[in-house]
Scaffold this motif. Structure first.
Motif, PDB file in Angstrom:
ATOM      1  N   THR A 136      10.120  88.245  71.403  1.00  0.00           N
ATOM      2  CA  THR A 136      10.103  88.665  70.004  1.00  0.00           C
ATOM      3  C   THR A 136      11.377  88.334  69.251  1.00  0.00           C
ATOM      4  OG1 THR A 136      10.924  90.857  70.637  1.00  0.00           O
ATOM      5  CG2 THR A 136       8.541  90.565  70.513  1.00  0.00           C
ATOM      6  N   THR A 137      12.486  88.130  69.951  1.00  0.00           N
ATOM      7  CA  THR A 137      13.756  87.886  69.278  1.00  0.00           C
ATOM      8  C   THR A 137      14.404  86.635  69.846  1.00  0.00           C
ATOM      9  OG1 THR A 137      15.028  89.222  70.861  1.00  0.00           O
ATOM     10  CG2 THR A 137      14.114  90.356  68.928  1.00  0.00           C
TER      11      THR A 137
ATOM     12  N   GLU B 156       7.828  98.073  70.026  1.00  0.00           N
ATOM     13  CA  GLU B 156       8.213  97.104  68.998  1.00  0.00           C
ATOM     14  C   GLU B 156       7.017  96.742  68.138  1.00  0.00           C
ATOM     15  OE1 GLU B 156      10.892  93.792  70.363  1.00  0.00           O
ATOM     16  OE2 GLU B 156      10.324  94.569  72.336  1.00  0.00           O
ATOM     17  N   GLN B 157       7.317  96.400  66.889  1.00  0.00           N
ATOM     18  CA  GLN B 157       6.310  95.895  65.964  1.00  0.00           C
ATOM     19  C   GLN B 157       6.922  94.758  65.146  1.00  0.00           C
ATOM     20  OE1 GLN B 157       7.164  99.434  65.606  1.00  0.00           O
ATOM     21  NE2 GLN B 157       5.794  99.800  67.350  1.00  0.00           N
ATOM     22  N   ARG B 158       6.091  93.795  64.806  1.00  0.00           N
ATOM     23  CA  ARG B 158       6.535  92.699  63.944  1.00  0.00           C
ATOM     24  C   ARG B 158       5.395  92.326  63.021  1.00  0.00           C
ATOM     25  NH1 ARG B 158       9.832  88.893  66.396  1.00  0.00           N
ATOM     26  NH2 ARG B 158      11.290  88.781  64.665  1.00  0.00           N
TER      27      ARG B 158
ATOM     28  N   ASN C 249       4.833  89.209  59.919  1.00  0.00           N
ATOM     29  CA  ASN C 249       5.432  88.148  59.119  1.00  0.00           C
ATOM     30  C   ASN C 249       4.367  87.393  58.343  1.00  0.00           C
ATOM     31  OD1 ASN C 249       4.648  85.634  60.711  1.00  0.00           O
ATOM     32  ND2 ASN C 249       5.762  86.782  62.289  1.00  0.00           N
TER      33      ASN C 249
ATOM     34  N   ASP D 228       9.710  87.968  57.200  1.00  0.00           N
ATOM     35  CA  ASP D 228       9.525  88.500  58.547  1.00  0.00           C
ATOM     36  C   ASP D 228      10.212  89.854  58.672  1.00  0.00           C
ATOM     37  OD1 ASP D 228       8.785  87.828  61.520  1.00  0.00           O
ATOM     38  OD2 ASP D 228      10.851  88.533  61.608  1.00  0.00           O
ATOM     39  N   TYR D 229       9.542  90.783  59.388  1.00  0.00           N
ATOM     40  CA  TYR D 229      10.111  92.103  59.651  1.00  0.00           C
ATOM     41  C   TYR D 229       9.830  92.474  61.099  1.00  0.00           C
ATOM     42  CZ  TYR D 229      10.610  97.184  59.744  1.00  0.00           C
ATOM     43  OH  TYR D 229      10.954  98.461  60.084  1.00  0.00           O
ATOM     44  N   HIS D 230      10.857  92.943  61.808  1.00  0.00           N
ATOM     45  CA  HIS D 230      10.736  93.340  63.211  1.00  0.00           C
ATOM     46  C   HIS D 230      11.508  94.623  63.417  1.00  0.00           C
ATOM     47  CE1 HIS D 230      12.483  93.361  67.365  1.00  0.00           C
ATOM     48  NE2 HIS D 230      11.215  93.220  67.670  1.00  0.00           N
ATOM     49  N   GLN D 231      10.956  95.542  64.207  1.00  0.00           N
ATOM     50  CA  GLN D 231      11.668  96.772  64.509  1.00  0.00           C
ATOM     51  C   GLN D 231      11.413  97.181  65.952  1.00  0.00           C
ATOM     52  OE1 GLN D 231      10.251 100.001  62.049  1.00  0.00           O
ATOM     53  NE2 GLN D 231       8.458 100.355  63.321  1.00  0.00           N
TER      54      GLN D 231
ATOM     55  N   ARG E  84      16.353  97.094  63.477  1.00  0.00           N
ATOM     56  CA  ARG E  84      15.454  96.473  62.505  1.00  0.00           C
ATOM     57  C   ARG E  84      16.027  95.116  62.129  1.00  0.00           C
ATOM     58  NH1 ARG E  84      15.121 101.913  60.196  1.00  0.00           N
ATOM     59  NH2 ARG E  84      12.981 102.692  60.339  1.00  0.00           N
TER      60      ARG E  84
ATOM     61  N   ARG F  76      -0.641  89.860  69.966  1.00  0.00           N
ATOM     62  CA  ARG F  76      -0.201  89.127  68.778  1.00  0.00           C
ATOM     63  C   ARG F  76      -1.431  88.505  68.119  1.00  0.00           C
ATOM     64  NH1 ARG F  76       1.761  83.768  67.444  1.00  0.00           N
ATOM     65  NH2 ARG F  76       3.571  83.883  66.038  1.00  0.00           N
TER      66      ARG F  76
END
Length: 904
Positions: free
Chosen positions: A93-94, A215-217, A219, A239-242, A321, A899
């Motif tokens: 994810t990152t 985790e959630q993402r 985009n 895009d947003y990820h936390q 985040r 996903r």
């Protein structure tokens, strides 16, 4: 162009699905038309260039590590390429997770290791284990602003993951091409060039075990236009990820620092209820007889005091985040000239918790007039006290853990123009980048003066629960707000041209020439009115700092085909810094293909890294050491001298002073590499690359373990007050240390099985073996061996690999991957011989399946860490988390994920 069996297979490999493929092979052999096996279909919205037919000329492109535009597969340098579509399928994810799968990356420092460390929540890459500051990070071949707190590397958290097309990792020094920072290698994040249509993607990750860490993402990406058809194209991504926090107590391997069966007893002598030291030399704790306050405060083994198990208050994973956005506009002015305007923005936040502040050695004095003096009624009496004053060492747990909020952001606006004029390929750009970071107290930090006054006035009870008045007083003593922020600006203009000068018997003579000018400015602001009120802030005595510099550079490259299938490449670059002077760095590389089944390559280069503005001007500040130590003067051998407070001088965190040093000089390096690529069978490709790096004048701070472990050698770094009865701090500022030498072997294997009824199956192994890693803590000093052992602050793994099985069957792609790190000798600080520990190997398996049969939807489901492998035990104390090492292992355990992408 000679179409060999080897080159044909490499073209197939270039399109093969999978993460961790030995793509060092991809960009180093002759190109040929793609044949046989086709890769899995890319997402429909991504505009792909048409595959060249045998009659069409193959387009020349830019290759990471070279200034000459050429056919991609001709490069002689070892490059690993990772496709974004592939790492998305594996649930990475990152950016830091992606880089963790690259074996030559000794660590991609994750957000977990930022807990309590004052790093601003950043994540960095570390090729060859030389440090993140010696790995150059680029976006589309050009620099971003570095993280302001250290100004030494880009924060990986702000890279726009959803916009990436691929990641190219040059596993060789490249100062002759890119200048400073490229000693260990170069990581080039390359975004999609153009996209037609849109896509909305949702991702979710839910650990199987109880606790946090999910985790959630989400985009959104889209684009319009085709350069060949419309002459213009646009592309954008949001895009947003936390990730939610995971507490240390949520995992058995990290919930305590007291592990007697392992010889671990990592505790603090500043507990609740408080320990005291009287004017007459009595040491004790009135709660000792009742067993202190389990489970976080327990009786000491030798003295009538309590010890605090601070680990229970820490985060394993902080709340994070990441936000990112990117927009790109391309305009084809003429068939030979392309202009682009690109804007990139990223922001990362990190919220972490560590134990309540240790209020010790700050002058908290309790007199016999206090209602909470032992024996006055509210607090049990303690033998030996006769009413003398008490020096209190207290951890006010009622105020809660210390909570820090860190945020960093980067923005870059860039205009570029590329094309061909009179036979010369050119590429030029002008850009401006801004990096910002700030840190805030969110809870738990207390004003020293109020605690001193509150105990002195009899309002606060350091030995038990607070009265309503005491609880209200404590709540009003919290320190909240922003205590430091920093800003770094970088403006740059660059340009380069290249062409084939003439035709030699062995081929075309390639030439490139370029230049660059950059101006960097950095400022560090400390809110002294706030930070100065709490010694536990780490910035109580820090001052505002600022610095700026100008850098100009010229570089050139010559590619000489000496004879058929033998090519030499020469490059050189001169950089001049307005504050530290100039440096010329050459590079020479060789590529030789004596047979169709074998390719030989090698290189030699010199490199350098100039001290960053933070290295030079970073604010010096005093904070607590990460580990506990005996004061070598006031508590030699663990025995306090007469009149010394054992609650302060024995087995406690000591003050260390860290920060910049304006007297630094650049680091310099020499790198040698040699490699071979073999293809004994059309389906089998094997490569091995030897590398050797020698670095001198390393810019770093001595590890605190080194300083405290050898007082006679480093006694000049211990600063005491005028009376000699108090250690003010240990000087641990950045300095030029000695040499670093490391060597090893990169190995890649790819086997593509013949077509079968079950589909197309491939197996790849990408591994790195470190034969030697040693360093000096000072010029001319002895070498410390680090390979296969934890030395000072980190281990260097002997062997790391990523193993991947990929099966493509119609609309389905299945992946089974293994990530492996070998064992090593532990840190073993102050551990009895019978508890000498070897950290076991760490091996995790993950599976995933992707369906692409619907033109509107793409679905991926998988499980990370299928066998629920827990991190191996380590007695390291460099990080705030104990029992495991958060920099290399995953505390989450088995984690299912899904996903879904909708295309429109």
């Amino acid at each position: 162009m000679h179409h060999t069996i080897l080159s044909r297979s490499l073209r197939q490999l270039f399109g093969a699905a999978g993460l961790g493929l030995p793509a060092c092979l991809i960009l180093c052999l002759p190109a040929a038309a793609q044949e046989a096996q086709q890769p899995p279909a890319s997402p429909p919205q991504e505009t792909q260039p048409a595959a060249p037919s045998p009659a069409q000329p193959i387009q020349r492109v830019e290759v990471t590590g070279s200034s000459i535009r050429r056919i991609a597969a001709e490069s002689s340098l070892p490059i690993t390429t990772i496709r974004a579509a592939d790492f998305a399928k594996q649930g990475l994810t990152t950016v830091q997770e992606v880089l963790n799968t690259i074996p030559m990356n000794q660590t991609s420092t994750v957000s977990s290791s930022a807990v309590g460390a004052g790093t601003g929540g950043r994540a960095v890459a570390d090729l060859r284990g030389l440090g993140g500051d010696k790995t150059l990070v680029l976006l589309n071949g050009r620099r971003l602003a570095n993280h302001p707190y250290f100004a030494d590397t880009v924060d990986l958290n702000i890279i726009p993951v959803a916009a990436l097309e691929r990641v190219e990792v040059l596993r060789d020094g490249a100062s002759a091409i890119y200048g400073t920072d490229a000693i260990g290698g170069v990581i080039n994040f390359i975004t999609k060039r153009s996209v037609e249509g849109g896509a909305l993607t949702f991702e979710g990750y839910e650990p199987w075990r109880n606790g946090g860490g999910n985790e959630q993402r989400i985009n959104l990406s889209g684009g319009w236009g085709n350069l060949a058809r419309d002459g213009v194209s646009m592309f954008g991504v949001l895009d947003y990820h936390q990730q939610s926090p995971l507490r240390a107590t949520d995992r058995a391997f990290s919930r305590t620092g007291i592990r007697p069966e392992r010889g671990m007893n990592e505790v603090s002598g500043t507990p609740f209820p408080a320990n005291f030291f009287s004017d007459l030399g009595v040491t004790g704790n009135p709660g000792y007889a009742a067993g202190c306050r389990p489970p976080d405060s327990l009786p000491a083994a030798d003295d009538p005091v309590c010890e605090f198990d601070y680990t229970q208050y820490n985060d394993n994973i902080p709340k994070t985040r990441q936000y990112s956005a990117m927009g790109k506009l391309n305009r084809q002015f003429t068939p030979d000239h392309l202009g682009s305007l690109e804007f990139v923005w990223g922001r990362s936040t990190n919220e972490s918790r560590v134990a309540p502040p240790p209020m010790s050695n700050i002058g908290i004095i309790m007199t016999a007039a206090s209602p909470y003096y032992p024996g006055n009624g509210a607090v049990p009496a303690f033998p030996g006290l006769t009413g003398e004053n008490l020096d209190i060492s207290w951890r006010p747990v009622e105020s809660g853990p210390r909570e820090n909020y860190d945020s960093s952001s980067t923005a870059r606006l860039q205009a570029s123009l590329e094309g061909t004029i009179a036979g010369w390929d050119y590429n030029t750009a002008i850009s401006h980048s801004v990096g910002k970071a700030k840190s805030k107290f969110r809870g738990g930090y207390l004003v020293d003066g109020r605690i001193i006054d509150g105990v002195g006035a009899g309002i606060l009870n350091p030995f038990g629960p607070q009265s309503p008045a005491g609880a209200d007083y404590l709540a009003n003593s919290l320190l909240l707000g922003e205590y430091v922020h920093a800003r770094i600006n970088s403006s740059a203009v660059d340009g380069r041209v290249s062409r084939e000068l003439m035709t030699l018997p062995g081929g075309a003579l390639g030439f490139a020439l370029g230049g660059e000018f950059r101006r960097d400015r950095a400022k560090y602001f400390v809110n002294r009115d706030l930070a100065g009120q709490a010694s536990s802030s780490g910035y109580a005595d820090a001052q505002n700092q600022a610095g700026q510099r100008s850098i100009w550079a010229v570089f050139t490259e010559l590619n000489v085909p000496v004879i058929k299938d033998l090519e030499l490449n020469f490059a050189g670059r001169y950089d001049h810094y307005s504050d530290v002077g100039g440096s010329f760095n050459p590079k020479v590389s060789l590529r030789w293909q004596p047979t169709r089944q074998m390719l030989v390559r090698g290189s030699f280069n010199k490199g350098f890294r100039a001290p960053t503005l933070f290295d030079l001007f970073g604010p010096q500040s005093t904070t607590n050491s990460s580990d506990t130590y005996d004061d070598p003067v006031l508590c030699p051998g663990g025995v306090p001298v007469a009149g010394a407070n054992p609650n302060v001088v024995c087995g406690q965190q000591q003050n260390v002073r860290q920060g910049g040093n304006p007297d630094l000089s650049p680091e310099r390096s020499r790198t040698y590499s040699a490699g071979i690529v073999l293809e004994p069978l059309p389906q089998l490709t094997v490569s091995a690359d030897y590398w050797h790096i020698k670095l001198k004048d390393q810019i770093n701070a001595l590890a605190e373990q080194t300083i405290f472990g050898n007082y006679p050698r480093y006694q000049d770094l211990f600063v005491y007050n005028a009376a000699g009865n108090r250690l003010e701090y240990v000087l641990e500022i950045t300095d030029n240390l000695g040499e670093v030498q490391t060597r090893g072997l990169d190995v890649s294997v790819l086997y593509r099985m013949p077509r079968s009824p079950i589909g197309n199956l491939s197996v790849s192994l990408d591994g790195t073996y470190v034969n030697k890693y040693e360093y000096q803590n000072e010029r001319g000093g002895p070498f410390t061996q680090n390979a296969g052992r934890y030395a000072d602050a980190t281990p260097v793994f002997r062997w790391r690999h990523n193993l991947l099985f990929t099966l493509v069957r119609g609309d389905y792609t299945f992946n089974l991957s293994n990530r492996y790190m070998s064992h090593y000798d532990d840190q073993n600080t102050a551990v009895a011989p019978e508890f000498y520990n070897k950290v076991g190997h760490y091996s995790t398996w993950s599976v995933s399946a992707t369906y692409t049969g619907n033109p509107k939807f793409e679905l991926t489901a998988g499980v990370k860490n299928v066998f629920d492998e827990t991190p191996p035990f380590t007695n390291q104390v460099t990080n705030f988390q104990l029992g495991y090492d958060p920099r290399y292992t995953d505390p989450l355990g088995i984690t299912p994920y899904m996903r879904l992408t909708y295309k429109f």
